[in-house]
Scaffold this motif. Structure first.
Motif, PDB file in Angstrom:
ATOM      1  N   GLN A  47     -87.483 104.957  35.512  1.00 16.98           N
ATOM      2  CA  GLN A  47     -87.560 104.937  36.930  1.00 16.98           C
ATOM      3  C   GLN A  47     -86.452 103.884  37.706  1.00 16.98           C
ATOM      4  OE1 GLN A  47     -88.965 108.504  36.756  1.00 16.98           O
ATOM      5  NE2 GLN A  47     -89.521 107.871  34.560  1.00 16.98           N
ATOM      6  N   ILE A  48     -85.580 105.144  38.683  1.00 17.01           N
ATOM      7  CA  ILE A  48     -84.492 104.155  39.442  1.00 17.01           C
ATOM      8  C   ILE A  48     -85.626 104.089  40.593  1.00 17.01           C
ATOM      9  CG2 ILE A  48     -83.932 106.142  41.079  1.00 17.01           C
ATOM     10  CD1 ILE A  48     -81.528 103.253  39.559  1.00 17.01           C
ATOM     11  N   TRP A  49     -86.741 104.093  40.794  1.00 15.50           N
ATOM     12  CA  TRP A  49     -87.792 103.628  41.872  1.00 15.50           C
ATOM     13  C   TRP A  49     -88.060 101.936  40.505  1.00 15.50           C
ATOM     14  CZ3 TRP A  49     -92.849 103.754  40.408  1.00 15.50           C
ATOM     15  CH2 TRP A  49     -93.158 105.276  39.714  1.00 15.50           C
ATOM     16  N   ASN A  50     -88.634 102.192  39.998  1.00 15.97           N
ATOM     17  CA  ASN A  50     -88.709 101.141  39.458  1.00 15.97           C
ATOM     18  C   ASN A  50     -88.057  99.565  39.381  1.00 15.97           C
ATOM     19  OD1 ASN A  50     -91.111 100.055  38.175  1.00 15.97           O
ATOM     20  ND2 ASN A  50     -90.862 101.922  36.094  1.00 15.97           N
ATOM     21  N   VAL A  51     -86.876  99.820  39.873  1.00 11.85           N
ATOM     22  CA  VAL A  51     -85.642  98.898  39.403  1.00 11.85           C
ATOM     23  C   VAL A  51     -85.429  98.349  40.671  1.00 11.85           C
ATOM     24  CG1 VAL A  51     -83.517  98.286  39.259  1.00 11.85           C
ATOM     25  CG2 VAL A  51     -84.193 100.318  38.201  1.00 11.85           C
ATOM     26  N   PRO A  52     -85.700  96.929  41.057  1.00 11.60           N
ATOM     27  CA  PRO A  52     -85.472  96.709  42.811  1.00 11.60           C
ATOM     28  C   PRO A  52     -85.372  96.352  43.204  1.00 11.60           C
ATOM     29  CG  PRO A  52     -86.219  94.519  40.630  1.00 11.60           C
ATOM     30  CD  PRO A  52     -86.527  95.527  39.807  1.00 11.60           C
ATOM     31  N   SER A  53     -84.802  96.622  44.489  1.00 15.41           N
ATOM     32  CA  SER A  53     -83.680  97.075  44.536  1.00 15.41           C
ATOM     33  C   SER A  53     -83.441  96.011  46.092  1.00 15.41           C
ATOM     34  CB  SER A  53     -84.146  98.383  45.956  1.00 15.41           C
ATOM     35  OG  SER A  53     -83.275  98.204  46.209  1.00 15.41           O
ATOM     36  N   VAL A  54     -82.284  95.041  45.280  1.00 18.26           N
ATOM     37  CA  VAL A  54     -82.105  93.687  46.057  1.00 18.26           C
ATOM     38  C   VAL A  54     -80.816  93.052  45.316  1.00 18.26           C
ATOM     39  CG1 VAL A  54     -84.622  93.073  45.811  1.00 18.26           C
ATOM     40  CG2 VAL A  54     -83.295  92.451  44.261  1.00 18.26           C
ATOM     41  N   ALA A  55     -80.102  92.296  46.424  1.00 17.75           N
ATOM     42  CA  ALA A  55     -79.310  91.680  46.434  1.00 17.75           C
ATOM     43  C   ALA A  55     -78.338  91.537  45.110  1.00 17.75           C
ATOM     44  CB  ALA A  55     -78.658  90.552  47.486  1.00 17.75           C
ATOM     45  N   ASN A  56     -79.216  90.415  44.567  1.00 23.66           N
ATOM     46  CA  ASN A  56     -78.757  90.316  43.049  1.00 23.66           C
ATOM     47  C   ASN A  56     -79.064  90.760  42.204  1.00 23.66           C
ATOM     48  OD1 ASN A  56     -81.653  89.366  43.909  1.00 23.66           O
ATOM     49  ND2 ASN A  56     -81.576  87.449  42.064  1.00 23.66           N
ATOM     50  N   VAL A  57     -79.329  92.259  42.410  1.00 22.79           N
ATOM     51  CA  VAL A  57     -79.380  92.820  40.942  1.00 22.79           C
ATOM     52  C   VAL A  57     -78.605  94.150  41.048  1.00 22.79           C
ATOM     53  CG1 VAL A  57     -81.300  94.847  39.796  1.00 22.79           C
ATOM     54  CG2 VAL A  57     -82.233  92.523  40.738  1.00 22.79           C
ATOM     55  N   LEU A  58     -77.853  94.590  40.046  1.00 28.47           N
ATOM     56  CA  LEU A  58     -76.513  95.423  40.179  1.00 28.47           C
ATOM     57  C   LEU A  58     -77.013  96.927  39.039  1.00 28.47           C
ATOM     58  CD1 LEU A  58     -73.386  96.228  40.364  1.00 28.47           C
ATOM     59  CD2 LEU A  58     -73.012  94.734  38.488  1.00 28.47           C
ATOM     60  N   PHE A  59     -77.491  97.316  39.580  1.00 26.50           N
ATOM     61  CA  PHE A  59     -77.748  98.268  39.146  1.00 26.50           C
ATOM     62  C   PHE A  59     -76.539  99.322  38.166  1.00 26.50           C
ATOM     63  CE2 PHE A  59     -78.940 102.713  37.726  1.00 26.50           C
ATOM     64  CZ  PHE A  59     -79.902 103.044  36.414  1.00 26.50           C
ATOM     65  N   VAL A  60     -75.855  99.546  36.517  1.00 26.06           N
ATOM     66  CA  VAL A  60     -75.221 100.279  36.441  1.00 26.06           C
ATOM     67  C   VAL A  60     -76.267 101.013  35.232  1.00 26.06           C
ATOM     68  CG1 VAL A  60     -73.354 100.666  34.654  1.00 26.06           C
ATOM     69  CG2 VAL A  60     -73.866  98.058  35.941  1.00 26.06           C
ATOM     70  N   LYS A  61     -75.820 102.905  35.908  1.00 23.49           N
ATOM     71  CA  LYS A  61     -76.856 103.629  35.398  1.00 23.49           C
ATOM     72  C   LYS A  61     -75.683 104.456  33.900  1.00 23.49           C
ATOM     73  CE  LYS A  61     -78.353 108.309  35.879  1.00 23.49           C
ATOM     74  NZ  LYS A  61     -78.296 109.027  34.869  1.00 23.49           N
ATOM     75  N   GLY A  62     -76.345 104.110  32.947  1.00 26.11           N
ATOM     76  CA  GLY A  62     -74.917 104.798  30.977  1.00 26.11           C
ATOM     77  C   GLY A  62     -75.670 104.627  30.651  1.00 26.11           C
ATOM     78  N   SER A  63     -76.205 104.857  29.688  1.00 25.08           N
ATOM     79  CA  SER A  63     -75.649 104.579  27.854  1.00 25.08           C
ATOM     80  C   SER A  63     -75.083 103.537  27.415  1.00 25.08           C
ATOM     81  CB  SER A  63     -75.904 105.673  27.175  1.00 25.08           C
ATOM     82  OG  SER A  63     -76.033 104.555  25.449  1.00 25.08           O
ATOM     83  N   ILE A  64     -75.983 102.503  26.295  1.00 29.16           N
ATOM     84  CA  ILE A  64     -75.878 101.444  25.523  1.00 29.16           C
ATOM     85  C   ILE A  64     -75.209 102.098  24.567  1.00 29.16           C
ATOM     86  CG2 ILE A  64     -77.475  99.513  26.362  1.00 29.16           C
ATOM     87  CD1 ILE A  64     -78.642 100.462  23.092  1.00 29.16           C
ATOM     88  N   LEU A  65     -74.418 103.023  24.160  1.00 32.12           N
ATOM     89  CA  LEU A  65     -73.866 104.596  22.997  1.00 32.12           C
ATOM     90  C   LEU A  65     -72.521 104.215  23.798  1.00 32.12           C
ATOM     91  CD1 LEU A  65     -76.456 106.334  21.825  1.00 32.12           C
ATOM     92  CD2 LEU A  65     -75.173 104.708  21.151  1.00 32.12           C
TER      93      LEU A  65
END
Ligand code: NAD
Length: 347
Positions: A47-65
């Motif tokens: 869940q995107i709302w589970n990822v901490p929304s802070v400056a030192n976290v970069l979220f990249v949405k996509g598959s490891i494939l």
């Protein structure tokens, strides 16, 4: 602060599956320790709302494939990789075995390849105690027990991941570590058709429904609080003695499913009781109880959370996030897709 925690300050750390139950807790902890965290997650079960929304976290949405995504995240030159993304878990893999092989097999292979190519210093692979030890094995479960009797595609591919890690360690010298988790629970795990028993029990209990027990209730599991797993992961990424090793991360205690159900009902004030349904065919493990001696010896792992206390914290997290949890929880018709197809054909 302990040395193994200080170590992460200023480090670039890649967490795959960082929107998931365990990965989101790891990401939060790493961010608090001052790491630059890159999360890659396709949000298939996270869940995107589970990822901490802070400056030192970069979220990249996509598959490891997806190689474009892999190039993007490895371009950041992570020093440490925590590979937690997976097609989760047993029943899901029975229903979708090809997808399971792609994500847990090919996905892990690609992560290992990119890690070697870009000079990653430590690769921590989320292995699984349920996958490695099969059905009937001597208790407590020790790391040197090996079986060929695995009962789901998930168990096979989680084992495969360990085998690929071994190959990359011996052939390329990639510093791999393979902690084997046992039944995680805690804040961050959203209930659903393919999720673990604890979030699902809490969910049904909060809806005032009887808790479905698949078996007799006498079955046991070694439930491990997610905070203890995160602590074990931080240690696995730091201690030299962990390199090349597989070790259990568990609580070292057994809890009966019936006891769990009664506790959840008591703590949530649910008076609907339990109902018994038939055991799932692949669920061949009556008892699960892990030895944690090796993790203690190698990385000083010492789980801290008392079970009932951990349950209370988890229930509180459900209360605090109920609307989001209810909106995100996915429950299908309850039959495996194979069975569903047969039902459709008969009709
Ligand atoms: N939860 C447990 O009890 C347990 C026990 C043993 C091992 N493990 C292992 O620990 C890891 C984390 O488990 P969890 O409980 O947090 O599971 P989870 O399903 O909550 O997290 C996995 C995450 O990976 C993401 N993901 C799935 N496929 C992906 C893909 N192709 N590309 C990018 N992201 C993808 C999902 O969206 C999810 O956020 C998994 O590797 C799992 O096999 C978990």
């Amino acid at each position: 602060m302990e040395e193994y925690k200080q170590f992460y300050k200023g480090k670039t750390v890649l967490v795959t599956g960082g929107a998931g139950a365990i990965g989101s807790n790891l990401t939060r902890e790493l961010a608090e320790l001052g790491a630059h965290v890159i999360v890659v997650d396709d949000l298939s079960s996270g869940q995107i709302w589970n990822v901490p929304s802070v400056a030192n976290v970069l979220f990249v949405k996509g598959s490891i494939l997806d190689e474009v995504i892999l190039k993007r995240v490895f371009f950041e030159r992570p020093q440490i990789v925590f590979h937690l993304a997976a097609f989760f878990a047993n029943q899901n893999s029975v229903d979708h075995p090809e997808r399971d092989l792609m994500v847990n097999g090919m996905g892990t292979l690609r992560m290992l390849e990119y890690s070697v190519l870009t000079g990653v210093e430590r690769f921590v692979y989320a292995s699984s105690g349920c996958a490695i030890y099969g059905g009937d094995m001597p208790l407590p479960l020790k790391e040197d027990f090996i079986t060929m009797h695995l009962s789901t595609p998930y168990q096979i591919t989680k084992m495969l991941g360990e085998l690929y890690c071994n190959f990359f360690y011996h052939h390329y010298g990639l510093k791999v570590v393979k902690p084997r988790f046992f039944n995680s629970y805690g804040p961050g795990e959203v209930p659903g058709q393919y999720r673990n028993v604890i979030p699902n029990f809490i969910y049904w209990a909060m809806k005032g429904l009887p808790l479905p027990i698949t078996g007799t209730g006498e079955e046991t599991r070694d439930f491990t609080y997610v905070g203890d797993l995160v602590d074990g992961l931080l240690r696995a990424g730091y201690f030299e003695s962990a390199i090349g090793q597989s070790f259990n991360l568990a609580s070292g205690r057994e809890v009966k499913i019936i006891e769990l159900a009664n506790m959840v009902n008591k703590l949530t004030g649910n008076d609907a009781g339990v109902r018994f349904v038939s055991r799932r065919k692949w669920d061949t493990k009556k008892r699960r109880w892990a030895s944690i001696e090796l993790a203690k010896k190698l990385i000083g792992y010492e789980p801290k959370m008392q079970f009932e206390e951990g349950l209370k914290i988890t229930i509180q997290w459900f209360r605090d996030n109920w609307e989001k949890i209810e909106a995100s929880a996915e429950f299908g018709p309850g039959a495996s897709s194979a069975v569903r197809e047969m039902v459709v054909k008969k009709d």
